[in-house]
Design an enzyme around this catalytic site. Sequence first.
Site, PDB file in Angstrom:
ATOM      1  N   LEU A  18       0.811  -1.208   0.000  1.00  0.00           N
ATOM      2  CA  LEU A  18       0.000   0.000   0.000  1.00  0.00           C
ATOM      3  C   LEU A  18       0.849   1.264   0.000  1.00  0.00           C
ATOM      4  O   LEU A  18       0.414   2.308  -0.472  1.00  0.00           O
ATOM      5  CB  LEU A  18      -0.928   0.025   1.229  1.00  0.00           C
ATOM      6  CG  LEU A  18      -2.079  -0.981   1.239  1.00  0.00           C
ATOM      7  CD1 LEU A  18      -2.806  -0.929   2.578  1.00  0.00           C
ATOM      8  CD2 LEU A  18      -3.047  -0.700   0.110  1.00  0.00           C
ATOM      9  N   GLY A  19       2.053   1.179   0.546  1.00  0.00           N
ATOM     10  CA  GLY A  19       2.910   2.361   0.599  1.00  0.00           C
ATOM     11  C   GLY A  19       3.998   2.174   1.628  1.00  0.00           C
ATOM     12  O   GLY A  19       4.081   1.147   2.317  1.00  0.00           O
ATOM     13  N   GLY A  21       6.694   4.575   4.448  1.00  0.00           N
ATOM     14  CA  GLY A  21       6.982   5.856   5.086  1.00  0.00           C
ATOM     15  C   GLY A  21       8.184   5.738   5.987  1.00  0.00           C
ATOM     16  O   GLY A  21       8.906   4.725   5.978  1.00  0.00           O
ATOM     17  N   GLY A  22       8.372   6.771   6.793  1.00  0.00           N
ATOM     18  CA  GLY A  22       9.547   6.813   7.646  1.00  0.00           C
ATOM     19  C   GLY A  22       9.553   5.750   8.722  1.00  0.00           C
ATOM     20  O   GLY A  22      10.609   5.452   9.282  1.00  0.00           O
ATOM     21  N   VAL A  26       3.656  -0.523   4.505  1.00  0.00           N
ATOM     22  CA  VAL A  26       2.278  -0.882   4.790  1.00  0.00           C
ATOM     23  C   VAL A  26       1.739  -1.747   3.665  1.00  0.00           C
ATOM     24  O   VAL A  26       1.955  -1.449   2.478  1.00  0.00           O
ATOM     25  CB  VAL A  26       1.386   0.376   4.967  1.00  0.00           C
ATOM     26  CG1 VAL A  26      -0.023  -0.029   5.372  1.00  0.00           C
ATOM     27  CG2 VAL A  26       1.982   1.302   6.017  1.00  0.00           C
ATOM     28  N   LYS A  41       1.361  -3.001   8.953  1.00  0.00           N
ATOM     29  CA  LYS A  41       2.532  -2.128   8.910  1.00  0.00           C
ATOM     30  C   LYS A  41       3.715  -2.874   9.492  1.00  0.00           C
ATOM     31  O   LYS A  41       3.655  -3.373  10.625  1.00  0.00           O
ATOM     32  CB  LYS A  41       2.253  -0.857   9.717  1.00  0.00           C
ATOM     33  CG  LYS A  41       3.353   0.191   9.663  1.00  0.00           C
ATOM     34  CD  LYS A  41       2.898   1.441  10.426  1.00  0.00           C
ATOM     35  CE  LYS A  41       3.915   2.555  10.363  1.00  0.00           C
ATOM     36  NZ  LYS A  41       3.446   3.770  11.076  1.00  0.00           N
ATOM     37  N   ASP A 134       2.443  15.038  16.661  1.00  0.00           N
ATOM     38  CA  ASP A 134       2.916  15.036  15.276  1.00  0.00           C
ATOM     39  C   ASP A 134       1.735  15.111  14.313  1.00  0.00           C
ATOM     40  O   ASP A 134       1.677  14.400  13.309  1.00  0.00           O
ATOM     41  CB  ASP A 134       3.744  13.782  14.993  1.00  0.00           C
ATOM     42  CG  ASP A 134       4.576  13.906  13.706  1.00  0.00           C
ATOM     43  OD1 ASP A 134       4.835  15.053  13.286  1.00  0.00           O
ATOM     44  OD2 ASP A 134       4.959  12.874  13.136  1.00  0.00           O
ATOM     45  N   LYS A 136      -0.254  16.368  11.355  1.00  0.00           N
ATOM     46  CA  LYS A 136       0.073  16.992  10.076  1.00  0.00           C
ATOM     47  C   LYS A 136      -0.738  16.302   8.988  1.00  0.00           C
ATOM     48  O   LYS A 136      -1.318  15.225   9.233  1.00  0.00           O
ATOM     49  CB  LYS A 136       1.564  16.859   9.788  1.00  0.00           C
ATOM     50  CG  LYS A 136       2.080  15.414   9.803  1.00  0.00           C
ATOM     51  CD  LYS A 136       3.592  15.357   9.652  1.00  0.00           C
ATOM     52  CE  LYS A 136       4.109  13.919   9.713  1.00  0.00           C
ATOM     53  NZ  LYS A 136       5.586  13.858   9.586  1.00  0.00           N
ATOM     54  N   ASN A 139      -0.472  12.546   8.455  1.00  0.00           N
ATOM     55  CA  ASN A 139      -1.003  11.652   9.482  1.00  0.00           C
ATOM     56  C   ASN A 139      -2.511  11.771   9.640  1.00  0.00           C
ATOM     57  O   ASN A 139      -3.060  11.366  10.663  1.00  0.00           O
ATOM     58  CB  ASN A 139      -0.325  11.935  10.829  1.00  0.00           C
ATOM     59  CG  ASN A 139       1.119  11.503  10.836  1.00  0.00           C
ATOM     60  OD1 ASN A 139       1.525  10.640  10.063  1.00  0.00           O
ATOM     61  ND2 ASN A 139       1.920  12.116  11.703  1.00  0.00           N
TER      62      ASN A 139
END
Length: 869
Positions: A18-19, A21-22, A26, A41, A134, A136, A139
Site C-alpha cells: 500500500l505504501g 513511510g519513515g 504498509v 505495517k 505530530d 500533520k 497523518n
Amino acid sequence: MHLGPGTILGDYEILSPLGAGGMGEVYRARDSRLGREVAVKVLPVSFVRDSERLRRFEQEARAAAALNHPNILVVYQMGMQEDVPYLVSELLEGETLRARLSRGPLPLRVAIDSGVQIARGLAAAHRKGIVHRDLKPDNLFLTKDGHVKILDFGLARVVPHEGESSAPTLGGQTAPGVLMGTVGYMSPEQVRGQTADQRSDIFSLSVVLCEMLTGRSTFEKPTSAETMAAILNENPPVLAELSATVPPGLQRVVQRGLEKDPDRRFQSAADLAFALEALSDGSLTALAEGHAGTGAAKAHPRRRGAAILAGVVVLAILAALGWMELRTPEPPSMTNYAQLTHDGVQKSLIGSDGARLYISAITSAVQEIAAVPVAGGELAKTEMPQPGMIPFHLSADGSQFLAIDARGVPFRGPLWSVPVLGGSPRRLGETIGNDAAWSPDGRLLAYADQGDLYVGQADGSGAKKLLTVDGLISHLVWTPDSGSVRFDTSQGFGTGIGQHLLWEVAADGSKLHRLLAGWHTPPDECCGVWSADGRYFLFVSQGQIWALPPGRFLHPEGKPIAVTSSPMSLSSPLASADGKKLFLVGATFRGELTRVDTRNGAFEPYLGGISAEYVSFSKDGQWIAYVAYPEGTLWRCRADGSDKAQLTFPPLRAVLPQWSPDGRSLVFFEFPVSSSQPARIYQVPAEGGTPVQLIPDDPLNQQDPNWSPDGTRIIFAGSAGDAADHPATPAIRTWDAATHRVSAIAGSQRMFSPRWSPDGAKLVALSDDSRTLMLLDMKTGQWSRLAQGTFGWVNWSKDGQSIYVLDFTGKGGVLRIHLDDPKVESVVDLKDFVTTGQFGGWLALTPDDSPLLLRDRGTQDVYSLDWKD
C-alpha cells in the site's frame, strides 16, 4: 523486509503493498481467521536494531490500541515475525490529507467538517492523557465515506495524572529540550523543546485547518530554522486575504488556535470542535447569501438610493443587535485548581455551610457522610440517625440536611429533615421520593418520586403534584427567587444511559419548558446549581462544567459557556457562599476485573485486571465477551485473553452480551438515547461485522436477551419501569429463531431480568421492585416465589442447582440461593470491596462458578477553583 503477495504473518496473508513511510512499509492483507481485509505495517529490519525507532513503533501500537474513537485508526493487534514487529489495523479506503491538498484547498464546508472530526478524535485521545505531538496532513486520512482518521501515534506522549507514572502505558518520555514533531506543524513550545500538552495539538490542528482552507503551508520557509523562527515570532496569515470564501468567524477561531501563548488558545480540543460547529452553518449561510443575486435587474437611481439608505440603517441596527447576540461573552474566570481531598473514593457534594463541605462518600462499599474544611483536609465522618438515611441537600442556612431513608433499589423512600449538628430528625409529612430541595427562602419543598414532581410546604404538608414526565427526575434546584424549579430527567440509571435533559417549571406548575433544546446531540445536560450571585446557572455536560449566563435580547435563556476544560471528568459543582470559589468532584473512571476464589475469599485480577464488565463465556468456555468500561464497546477474546477483537463502536453502547450456543454470534442490548425510542436488542457475528437489530419493528423495550440452551429461542424483557407501567401485561417474552415470532410468557406480569437455566427447564426473573426472585417451571408453566430480599444481577450456577445474585440491601455481598433449599446464604463479603461500572456494580460467574466483579480503580476527589465573573 519487502513482503510479496502470499507471505504469511501470523493469521494474515499479504495481498499487495500500500505504501511506505519513515516508520515502515504498509501492506493490504487478509485476516484468515476472521475473513476480512486489514492493513499490516511492518518495521524495516534496519530499524529493529534502532532502539528509539523500535520504541516509537511499539508506542504507536499501544497508544492507538488504548483509544477507541471513530476518528482514530483502529489497531487490532501487534505481532512479531522473525524478530521483526508488525502492526495490524483497519484497512482504510481513500487518501491522506497531504495527497488531497496537492490538488488545492478543500471546499469550505468540507474543511470545517474535517476540522470538527479531527478535533473530536484529539479530544478522545486527550481524555486518555495522550498527546499526539505530530499532527500533520500526512497523518490524517480522508476515507471515501467522508470520515477523517488520525494516524501514527509514534511520537505520542502521555500526560500523567498527579501521582501517576506514564511508563506503564507508553514507555519513556522525551527529555526536556529535545525537538519532537514535524517542523512546519510544531507548536511554539515544541520548537523551544518544552513540554507539550493537549494545547500543542490544538496549535498543530489549527495549522492544518489553515492549510485546508487556503491550500498553502502556514509557516513554511526555505529552511527549517526560518520555519521555526516564523512559528515563534510571526503572526499567522490573514485567511481572508488568501481565500475570499473564509468567513470572519472562522478566521477568529483559527487565530485563537494559533496563539503563541498556550493559555490564550482553546484549552481543549472539544472546545475547538464546539466552536467550529457553532459557527459553521450560520457562516456558510451568510456567505452563500452574500454571493447571491448578482444578476438582479438594476433599480431606478432615486429608488435605489433610498433603498440603499434604508438598507444601511436596517443593517446598522441588525449589526448592532447581531453583535450583541452573537458575540461570545467572556466566560467566568476559573483558575487555581486545588485538590481538597486525597482518598480517591467515590463521592459527591451535598452542600456547604461556609466553613465545611458536606460529602457523600462510598468507603468500604458503604455510603457514608463526611465533612471537610473548605480549605481541604481529612474527612470527618458525620453520623446519621439511622443506617440507610442519606442526605442529599443542605438548607440555605446550613442547619438541616434533607435526607432520604432509602434501602435497596430503586433509590427512594421517606423524606426527613436531619439537624446537621445533632438532634432529633423530623419526618416531612407523608412525602416519599428519590430527590428533593428546599427553596432558598425556606418556605417550600420540591421533591421527585421517580417521574412525578411535587411542591409543598417546607415541612412536607400540602404537597401537590405539578407534573409527570417520561423518565427519572433528579437534581432539583430552585431558582434564586424561589419562583421556579429546575431539574433534569434521564431514561435510566448509570453512566451514559439514555438522554439527560434540563427543564424548568414554575412553582404553581405552569410554564414548563426545556432548557437548552437542540444545544447538544444526544442531550447530555444535568446536575444544575446556581452561582452565589444567582447570575449563572452551572451544569454538567460532556464531563465538564458549563455556565448558562443571563439572557439577552433574542435569547432570554442565554447560550452555554464552557468554564472548565479538564482531562478529568468533572461533576457535582457547588458554589461557595462568598462567591469566590467553585467546588467540584474530579474523577477518572477505571475498573479492575476481579475474580473471587470462594474457597479462601481471595480477590485476584482476571484477564490481567482489564477495565471491563458484563463478561459472558461461550458454551465451551473457550471464548469470552466483555464490555469495556467506561467506553461501552463490546470485545471478544479467547479465554486466555489472546485474539482480542472489537465488535462494536461508538456511539453504540453494548449491555449484557450473551453468546449463542453455537458460539457464532452474540446478542446484547442498548439503552435508548431518546425517550421516544425503546431499548433495542442487537446481534453481531463473533468474528466481527455490523450489529443488526434483532426485532426492529417491536415498539416495546427489549432488554436482557438470553439464548435458550438449544439455540431455538431468545428470552428477553423490558425494564422494571415497563413492568410497573403495564401491570396487566406479561413482561417477559421470547423470540423464535426459526419464525422470528415474539410470544409472551404467561404470568410474567411486573417482572424483568429473565435468566434461563442451563438445561432450559426453568426460568428465574426479578419482580419490578427487585425484592422477589421468581422461579418458573417451563414444563408446567407455574411460577413460584424462590427468595425475598433486594437482589440484582441474577446468575445460574453451572449445574443449574443454585442462583447467585448481588445483595442490594446496603450490606453488600454475593449471595447464593439453592433451588432445593431456598435459604439465602452469603458467599462473598464485599464490605471492603468498592464496585464500579455503568450501574455502579455488576456480577457474573466464570465456568467454575467463581464470581466476577469490577473493582473500582478510578479516583474521585474534591477540588476547588477560584471563581471570578
